[in-house]
Design an enzyme around this catalytic site. Structure first.
Site, short mmCIF file in Angstrom:
data_model
loop_
_atom_site.label_atom_id
_atom_site.label_comp_id
_atom_site.label_asym_id
_atom_site.label_seq_id
_atom_site.Cartn_x
_atom_site.Cartn_y
_atom_site.Cartn_z
N SER A 32 0.73 -5.36 1.92
CA SER A 32 0.09 -4.52 0.89
C SER A 32 1.08 -4.12 -0.19
O SER A 32 2.15 -3.57 0.10
CB SER A 32 -0.42 -3.21 1.51
OG SER A 32 -1.63 -3.39 2.11
N HIS A 63 -4.74 -7.28 -1.97
CA HIS A 63 -4.61 -8.44 -1.10
C HIS A 63 -5.37 -9.65 -1.65
O HIS A 63 -6.34 -10.10 -1.06
CB HIS A 63 -5.16 -8.12 0.31
CG HIS A 63 -4.20 -7.39 1.17
ND1 HIS A 63 -3.31 -8.01 2.01
CD2 HIS A 63 -3.97 -6.08 1.31
CE1 HIS A 63 -2.59 -7.12 2.63
NE2 HIS A 63 -2.96 -5.93 2.22
N HIS A 85 -7.18 -8.84 7.86
CA HIS A 85 -6.93 -7.71 8.77
C HIS A 85 -7.99 -7.61 9.87
O HIS A 85 -9.17 -7.87 9.64
CB HIS A 85 -6.92 -6.39 7.99
CG HIS A 85 -5.73 -6.22 7.12
ND1 HIS A 85 -5.71 -6.62 5.82
CD2 HIS A 85 -4.50 -5.71 7.39
CE1 HIS A 85 -4.51 -6.35 5.29
NE2 HIS A 85 -3.77 -5.80 6.23
N TYR A 87 -9.05 -4.81 10.96
CA TYR A 87 -9.98 -3.72 10.62
C TYR A 87 -11.08 -4.15 9.65
O TYR A 87 -12.03 -3.42 9.41
CB TYR A 87 -9.25 -2.48 10.09
CG TYR A 87 -8.48 -2.65 8.80
CD1 TYR A 87 -9.15 -2.75 7.59
CD2 TYR A 87 -7.10 -2.68 8.79
CE1 TYR A 87 -8.46 -2.90 6.40
CE2 TYR A 87 -6.39 -2.83 7.61
CZ TYR A 87 -7.07 -2.94 6.42
OH TYR A 87 -6.38 -3.08 5.25
N GLU A 88 -10.94 -5.34 9.08
CA GLU A 88 -12.01 -5.85 8.22
C GLU A 88 -13.15 -6.43 9.05
O GLU A 88 -14.14 -6.91 8.50
CB GLU A 88 -11.46 -6.92 7.28
CG GLU A 88 -10.48 -6.37 6.26
CD GLU A 88 -9.84 -7.47 5.43
OE1 GLU A 88 -10.39 -7.81 4.38
OE2 GLU A 88 -8.79 -7.99 5.85
N ALA A 115 3.30 -3.15 4.70
CA ALA A 115 3.48 -1.74 4.36
C ALA A 115 3.25 -0.96 5.64
O ALA A 115 2.37 -1.31 6.42
CB ALA A 115 2.47 -1.34 3.30
N MET A 213 -1.19 -1.66 10.38
CA MET A 213 -2.43 -2.26 10.91
C MET A 213 -2.41 -3.79 10.86
O MET A 213 -3.44 -4.42 10.73
CB MET A 213 -3.62 -1.74 10.11
CG MET A 213 -3.74 -0.22 10.13
SD MET A 213 -5.03 0.33 9.01
CE MET A 213 -4.60 2.05 8.81
N SER A 214 -1.22 -4.35 10.94
CA SER A 214 -1.15 -5.82 10.89
C SER A 214 0.02 -6.31 11.73
O SER A 214 0.52 -5.61 12.61
CB SER A 214 -0.97 -6.28 9.44
OG SER A 214 0.30 -5.89 8.95
N ASN A 237 5.09 5.53 3.24
CA ASN A 237 4.69 6.95 3.33
C ASN A 237 5.20 7.53 4.64
O ASN A 237 5.52 6.78 5.56
CB ASN A 237 3.15 7.05 3.30
CG ASN A 237 2.50 6.19 4.38
OD1 ASN A 237 2.33 4.98 4.21
ND2 ASN A 237 2.18 6.81 5.51
N HIS A 249 -4.32 5.03 0.22
CA HIS A 249 -3.94 3.65 -0.07
C HIS A 249 -3.19 3.58 -1.40
O HIS A 249 -2.27 2.78 -1.55
CB HIS A 249 -5.20 2.76 -0.12
CG HIS A 249 -4.90 1.29 -0.21
ND1 HIS A 249 -4.18 0.62 0.74
CD2 HIS A 249 -5.22 0.37 -1.15
CE1 HIS A 249 -4.06 -0.65 0.40
NE2 HIS A 249 -4.68 -0.83 -0.76
N1 HPA Z 1 -0.51 4.03 8.99
C1 HPA Z 1 -1.04 2.81 9.20
N2 HPA Z 1 -0.91 1.81 8.34
C2 HPA Z 1 -0.20 2.03 7.21
C3 HPA Z 1 0.38 3.28 6.92
C4 HPA Z 1 0.22 4.33 7.85
O1 HPA Z 1 0.70 5.47 7.69
N3 HPA Z 1 0.99 3.15 5.72
C5 HPA Z 1 0.81 1.87 5.30
N4 HPA Z 1 0.07 1.18 6.20
#
Ligand code: HPA
Length: 274
Positions: A32, A63, A85, A87-88, A115, A213-214, A237, A249
């Site tokens: 990302s 993406h 992903h 989650y998609e 990310a 998440m990947s 973050n 996001h």
């Molecule tokens: N959690 C999960 N996935 C992420 C995060 C997060 O804080 N930041 C970027 N992708």
């Protein structure tokens, strides 16, 4: 028309094989906000994944779905821009299609980038983290199904996972470029929402350093196929509950934007010395 997974894999690989200018040596999956890297190297052919019959559609902002056949310092690259992903709503076996493709095209190494939220309190947004291990406990069942067909020999590929030789090269590249590279455990969560503060507390206690998440299933699958595998996270973050700021996001994308230059220098050096 329903086709089974092996046929789907085969059809995707065949449709691409007939078009590509060269066999890639290194596959780089862009995370990302890191997709711009694809524009920083010379590209011979870009294939939109929407043109590939059977290829899953990426629905996430930031993406774009492209496979780039690119070159840098005499190395042939397959750059995957636009990850699929879990989650998609896709199955893991669909999320790993780019990895399967890389292996079918005789790639030797896969560099996964992503990310991630920083769980380790020594990490700040903007840091880069090399994965020393992965935690996929949240998808253990799915991973087992994904790898269910592994031969005994393939199961042993996990003994060097992520690849220690590849990680050594990445540390060397960071040293040459004078880029600070954190190290730690990448922990997978299913998403699609970010974690709760309580979940982050648990992940922290269980040794997670970054959360995303990947990557974990991609890394598992790549190792299983005998590819040298490594992962670099861009800490975008503080993980949930570790700062007052609300997770979004757009924050992930903004921080990725800030580290883009270091990320580009690091990945280029890795390609050069690998
Ligand atoms: N959690 C999960 N996935 C992420 C995060 C997060 O804080 N930041 C970027 N992708």
């Amino acid at each position: 028309m329903m086709i089974n997974l092996n046929e789907k894999y085969r059809a995707i690989a065949e449709s691409i094989k007939s078009r590509i200018p060269f066999e890639p040596q290194i596959c780089i999956v862009l995370g990302s906000g890191l997709g711009d890297f694809a524009e920083k190297v010379e590209t011979e052919l870009s294939i939109s994944t929407s043109e590939i019959f059977g290829y899953p559609k990426s629905t996430v902002q930031g993406h774009q779905g492209y496979l780039h056949f690119s070159m840098y310092k005499n190395k042939n690259l397959l750059i995957v821009q636009g990850r699929i992903h879990f989650y998609e709503g896709y199955r893991l076996s669909e999320c790993v299609i780019p990895i399967h493709l890389a292996a079918k095209l005789n790639c030797k190494s896969v560099l996964l980038t992503n990310a991630a939220g920083g769980v380790n309190r020594n990490f700040k947004p903007g840091n880069l983290m090399l994965a020393t291990s992965f935690n996929g406990i949240n998808i253990k069942k799915e991973l087992t199904q994904l790898l269910g067909l592994a031969t005994l020999e393939q199961r042993n590929n996990f003994l060097d996972f992520p690849s220690s030789a590849f990680n050594k090269k990445i540390r060397e590249a960071a040293r040459i470029e004078k880029i600070e590279l954190k190290e730690g455990v990448y922990w997978f969560t299913k998403g699609p929402s970010y974690e709760t503060p309580a979940e982050i507390q648990m992940i922290s206690k269980f040794g997670g350093d970054a959360v995303g998440m990947s990557t974990v299933h991609e890394a598992f699958y790549a190792s299983y196929l005998g590819l040298n595998t490594a992962s670099i996270s861009c800490i975008t973050n503080y993980a949930a509950g570790l700062s007052d700021q609300k997770l979004s996001h757009s924050e992930v994308m903004e921080t990725a934007e800030l580290v883009k230059k270091d990320f580009e220098r690091l990945v280029k050096k890795i390609i050069e010395i690998i």
